[in-house]
Design a protein around this motif. Structure first.
Motif, PDB file in Angstrom:
ATOM      1  N   GLY A  99       0.788  -1.227   0.000  1.00 14.37           N
ATOM      2  CA  GLY A  99       0.000   0.000   0.000  1.00 14.37           C
ATOM      3  C   GLY A  99       0.815   1.269   0.000  1.00 14.37           C
ATOM      4  O   GLY A  99       0.268   2.365  -0.169  1.00 14.37           O
ATOM      5  N   LEU A 100       2.142   1.160   0.166  1.00 15.34           N
ATOM      6  CA  LEU A 100       3.004   2.345   0.138  1.00 15.34           C
ATOM      7  C   LEU A 100       3.101   2.940  -1.247  1.00 15.34           C
ATOM      8  O   LEU A 100       3.064   4.160  -1.416  1.00 15.34           O
ATOM      9  CB  LEU A 100       4.404   1.971   0.651  1.00 15.34           C
ATOM     10  CG  LEU A 100       5.522   2.998   0.405  1.00 15.34           C
ATOM     11  CD1 LEU A 100       5.225   4.309   1.124  1.00 15.34           C
ATOM     12  CD2 LEU A 100       6.874   2.429   0.846  1.00 15.34           C
ATOM     13  N   ASP A 101       3.245   2.094  -2.273  1.00 22.42           N
ATOM     14  CA  ASP A 101       3.589   2.587  -3.610  1.00 22.42           C
ATOM     15  C   ASP A 101       2.605   2.028  -4.627  1.00 22.42           C
ATOM     16  O   ASP A 101       2.887   1.040  -5.299  1.00 22.42           O
ATOM     17  CB  ASP A 101       5.026   2.174  -3.948  1.00 22.42           C
ATOM     18  CG  ASP A 101       5.511   2.809  -5.243  1.00 22.42           C
ATOM     19  OD1 ASP A 101       5.103   3.947  -5.533  1.00 22.42           O
ATOM     20  OD2 ASP A 101       6.290   2.161  -5.961  1.00 22.42           O
ATOM     21  N   VAL A 102       1.470   2.673  -4.742  1.00 23.42           N
ATOM     22  CA  VAL A 102       0.395   2.194  -5.610  1.00 23.42           C
ATOM     23  C   VAL A 102       0.535   2.835  -6.996  1.00 23.42           C
ATOM     24  O   VAL A 102       0.680   4.047  -7.107  1.00 23.42           O
ATOM     25  CB  VAL A 102      -0.978   2.531  -4.995  1.00 23.42           C
ATOM     26  CG1 VAL A 102      -2.104   2.097  -5.925  1.00 23.42           C
ATOM     27  CG2 VAL A 102      -1.119   1.848  -3.635  1.00 23.42           C
ATOM     28  N   PRO A 103       0.492   2.047  -8.063  1.00 27.53           N
ATOM     29  CA  PRO A 103       0.634   2.606  -9.410  1.00 27.53           C
ATOM     30  C   PRO A 103      -0.486   3.585  -9.763  1.00 27.53           C
ATOM     31  O   PRO A 103      -1.625   3.457  -9.281  1.00 27.53           O
ATOM     32  CB  PRO A 103       0.554   1.371 -10.318  1.00 27.53           C
ATOM     33  CG  PRO A 103       0.845   0.214  -9.435  1.00 27.53           C
ATOM     34  CD  PRO A 103       0.355   0.587  -8.073  1.00 27.53           C
ATOM     35  N   LEU A 104      -0.144   4.568 -10.583  1.00 25.80           N
ATOM     36  CA  LEU A 104      -1.117   5.429 -11.267  1.00 25.80           C
ATOM     37  C   LEU A 104      -1.905   6.388 -10.373  1.00 25.80           C
ATOM     38  O   LEU A 104      -2.795   7.073 -10.865  1.00 25.80           O
ATOM     39  CB  LEU A 104      -2.124   4.573 -12.062  1.00 25.80           C
ATOM     40  CG  LEU A 104      -1.525   3.700 -13.166  1.00 25.80           C
ATOM     41  CD1 LEU A 104      -2.585   2.742 -13.708  1.00 25.80           C
ATOM     42  CD2 LEU A 104      -0.959   4.563 -14.287  1.00 25.80           C
ATOM     43  N   VAL A 105      -1.590   6.469  -9.099  1.00 22.84           N
ATOM     44  CA  VAL A 105      -2.322   7.414  -8.246  1.00 22.84           C
ATOM     45  C   VAL A 105      -1.527   8.681  -7.983  1.00 22.84           C
ATOM     46  O   VAL A 105      -2.069   9.654  -7.466  1.00 22.84           O
ATOM     47  CB  VAL A 105      -2.742   6.771  -6.904  1.00 22.84           C
ATOM     48  CG1 VAL A 105      -3.690   5.616  -7.148  1.00 22.84           C
ATOM     49  CG2 VAL A 105      -1.545   6.326  -6.085  1.00 22.84           C
ATOM     50  N   ALA A 106      -0.236   8.699  -8.327  1.00 21.17           N
ATOM     51  CA  ALA A 106       0.598   9.893  -8.180  1.00 21.17           C
ATOM     52  C   ALA A 106       1.372  10.089  -9.472  1.00 21.17           C
ATOM     53  O   ALA A 106       2.210   9.262  -9.833  1.00 21.17           O
ATOM     54  CB  ALA A 106       1.551   9.735  -7.001  1.00 21.17           C
ATOM     55  N   LEU A 107       1.090  11.177 -10.177  1.00 20.24           N
ATOM     56  CA  LEU A 107       1.692  11.394 -11.497  1.00 20.24           C
ATOM     57  C   LEU A 107       2.803  12.427 -11.479  1.00 20.24           C
ATOM     58  O   LEU A 107       3.492  12.619 -12.481  1.00 20.24           O
ATOM     59  CB  LEU A 107       0.609  11.811 -12.501  1.00 20.24           C
ATOM     60  CG  LEU A 107      -0.541  10.813 -12.668  1.00 20.24           C
ATOM     61  CD1 LEU A 107      -1.500  11.296 -13.747  1.00 20.24           C
ATOM     62  CD2 LEU A 107      -0.023   9.414 -12.991  1.00 20.24           C
ATOM     63  N   THR A 108       2.978  13.135 -10.353  1.00 14.57           N
ATOM     64  CA  THR A 108       4.069  14.096 -10.215  1.00 14.57           C
ATOM     65  C   THR A 108       4.837  13.783  -8.937  1.00 14.57           C
ATOM     66  O   THR A 108       4.349  13.067  -8.055  1.00 14.57           O
ATOM     67  CB  THR A 108       3.552  15.538 -10.134  1.00 14.57           C
ATOM     68  OG1 THR A 108       2.841  15.719  -8.893  1.00 14.57           O
ATOM     69  CG2 THR A 108       2.636  15.868 -11.305  1.00 14.57           C
ATOM     70  N   PRO A 224       3.186   5.550 -15.662  1.00 12.61           N
ATOM     71  CA  PRO A 224       3.783   5.035 -14.416  1.00 12.61           C
ATOM     72  C   PRO A 224       3.078   3.792 -13.889  1.00 12.61           C
ATOM     73  O   PRO A 224       2.472   3.798 -12.805  1.00 12.61           O
ATOM     74  CB  PRO A 224       3.648   6.218 -13.466  1.00 12.61           C
ATOM     75  CG  PRO A 224       2.441   6.952 -13.948  1.00 12.61           C
ATOM     76  CD  PRO A 224       2.455   6.811 -15.448  1.00 12.61           C
ATOM     77  N   LEU A 225       3.172   2.708 -14.644  1.00 12.63           N
ATOM     78  CA  LEU A 225       2.506   1.464 -14.254  1.00 12.63           C
ATOM     79  C   LEU A 225       3.147   0.839 -13.016  1.00 12.63           C
ATOM     80  O   LEU A 225       2.565  -0.041 -12.396  1.00 12.63           O
ATOM     81  CB  LEU A 225       2.541   0.458 -15.402  1.00 12.63           C
ATOM     82  CG  LEU A 225       1.688   0.773 -16.630  1.00 12.63           C
ATOM     83  CD1 LEU A 225       1.819  -0.336 -17.657  1.00 12.63           C
ATOM     84  CD2 LEU A 225       0.224   0.961 -16.258  1.00 12.63           C
TER      85      LEU A 225
END
Length: 342
Positions: A99-108, A224-225
């Motif tokens: 749950g720390l590093d979920v794809p596609l939820v942070a784009l910057t 960022p997949l």
């Protein structure tokens, strides 16, 4: 008795000051920019200069030939004092850590740091409970993008392809998108791409450039997949608790100001520069620009992947993590990124 005490005191005085505090530190991949530009100078120069009496013995996990899944368990056992590597390497022992590093939820980079800061209390609990470790910092690799030695023009073209993921959640996402997730270590990817073991592989653009993935891949999809591949720096909890409060405070202040903050500050511009280095679209400050084909991700690609993430991948993770982790994620990371696990 008085003479004995006096002799002991004299012996102590002749011995000089107390021995310096020494930390044995294991860094992440030695060939990659995060280690070369930030980890190595921080641990070998900056921190010893900032904390009186502190000495550091520094190496990296690949130089020690450590198994990637062993890095944090060995830290917890006290084999060394400090370790840093990608959090996803530890999810076999701690599935809640996904749950720390979920794809596609942070784009910057700013969005990614907001996500990480929201997750830190959860991550700290996980490292204390699972690895007997105190989290000191979380730094990013640049967004994890897709290198393919196969012609692609959109996300749909990855259906049926064999893809090396950068973490378990990314593998689940790729499989839900119709690709076949393949487990290949970072160092083995160039050979796997060249020999057709995989058609595509996910890593940071800068990492791929530094490791020469452009030599064995033709197309770059900068979607960022793989999230931001967060690198967690942690200290063995027994070692941390043995330090006095002033030393703890000095280490915490320096690692934030001199390591974590600079690494995040460079993350966004690094992505732009790294794509330029890989494709020749723009100036390459790192060296010679390459000529990979840049595949522009469409809005439809993004929306498709994001929908699968929220409807399938995150709920599956919540079930696997169990306990109250879904609610904790919703209340922290989810609140920051605007996503709720139902």
């Amino acid at each position: 008795m008085k003479q004995t005490i006096s002799l002991l005191a004299l012996g102590a005085a002749l011995a000089g000051p107390a021995a310096a505090e020494t930390l044995s530190v294991v860094g992440s991949w030695s060939s990659l920019p995060l280690n070369q530009q930030y980890e190595t100078p921080f641990w070998t120069e900056t921190l010893p200069g900032a904390v009186d009496g502190l000495e550091v013995e520094f190496t990296t996990h690949n130089q020690m030939n450590l198994g990637l899944g062993d890095i944090y368990p060995l830290l917890g056992q006290g084999v060394y004092d400090v370790a840093m590597t990608v959090a996803d390497y530890a999810v076999a022992d701690a599935p809640e850590l996904e749950g720390l590093d979920v794809p596609l939820v942070a784009l910057t980079a700013d969005e990614a740091r907001g996500m990480v800061e929201a997750a830190k209390p959860m991550v700290s609990d996980i490292y204390r409970d699972r690895f007997n470790a105190e989290v000191l910092a979380i730094a990013p690799y640049p967004p994890q993008v897709v290198f393919c030695n196969h012609e692609i023009a959109s996300l749909d073209d990855m259906v049926g392809l064999k893809v090396r993921a950068s973490g378990r959640m990314t593998a689940k996402l790729l499989e839900a998108l119709g690709a076949e997730g393949v487990n290949v270590s970072f160092s083995e990817v160039p050979g796997a791409l060249q020999n057709g073991v995989v058609d595509c592989a996910v890593t940071g653009a800068g990492s791929g450039y530094s490791a020469g993935w452009w030599e064995v891949s033709t197309h770059l999809l900068p979607l960022p997949l793989g999230g931001w591949d967060s690198v967690v720096t942690a200290m063995n909890l027994d070692k941390w608790n043995s330090l006095d409060a002033a030393t703890q405070e000095a280490i915490s202040a320096s690692i934030k100001a001199d390591f974590e903050d600079p690494a995040w500050a460079s993350a966004q511009t690094a992505l732009v520069d790294d794509i330029a280095c890989l494709t020749g679209n723009g100036d390459c400050p790192a060296g010679e620009a390459r000529d990979m084909v840049l595949v522009e991700a469409s809005d439809a690609d993004f929306e498709k992947a994001r929908t699968i993430l929220t409807s399938e991948v995150l709920p599956e993770w919540a079930e696997r993590a169990g306990g109250d982790w879904a609610q904790r994620w919703n209340d922290s990371v989810g609140a920051v990124v605007g996503v709720t696990i139902e």
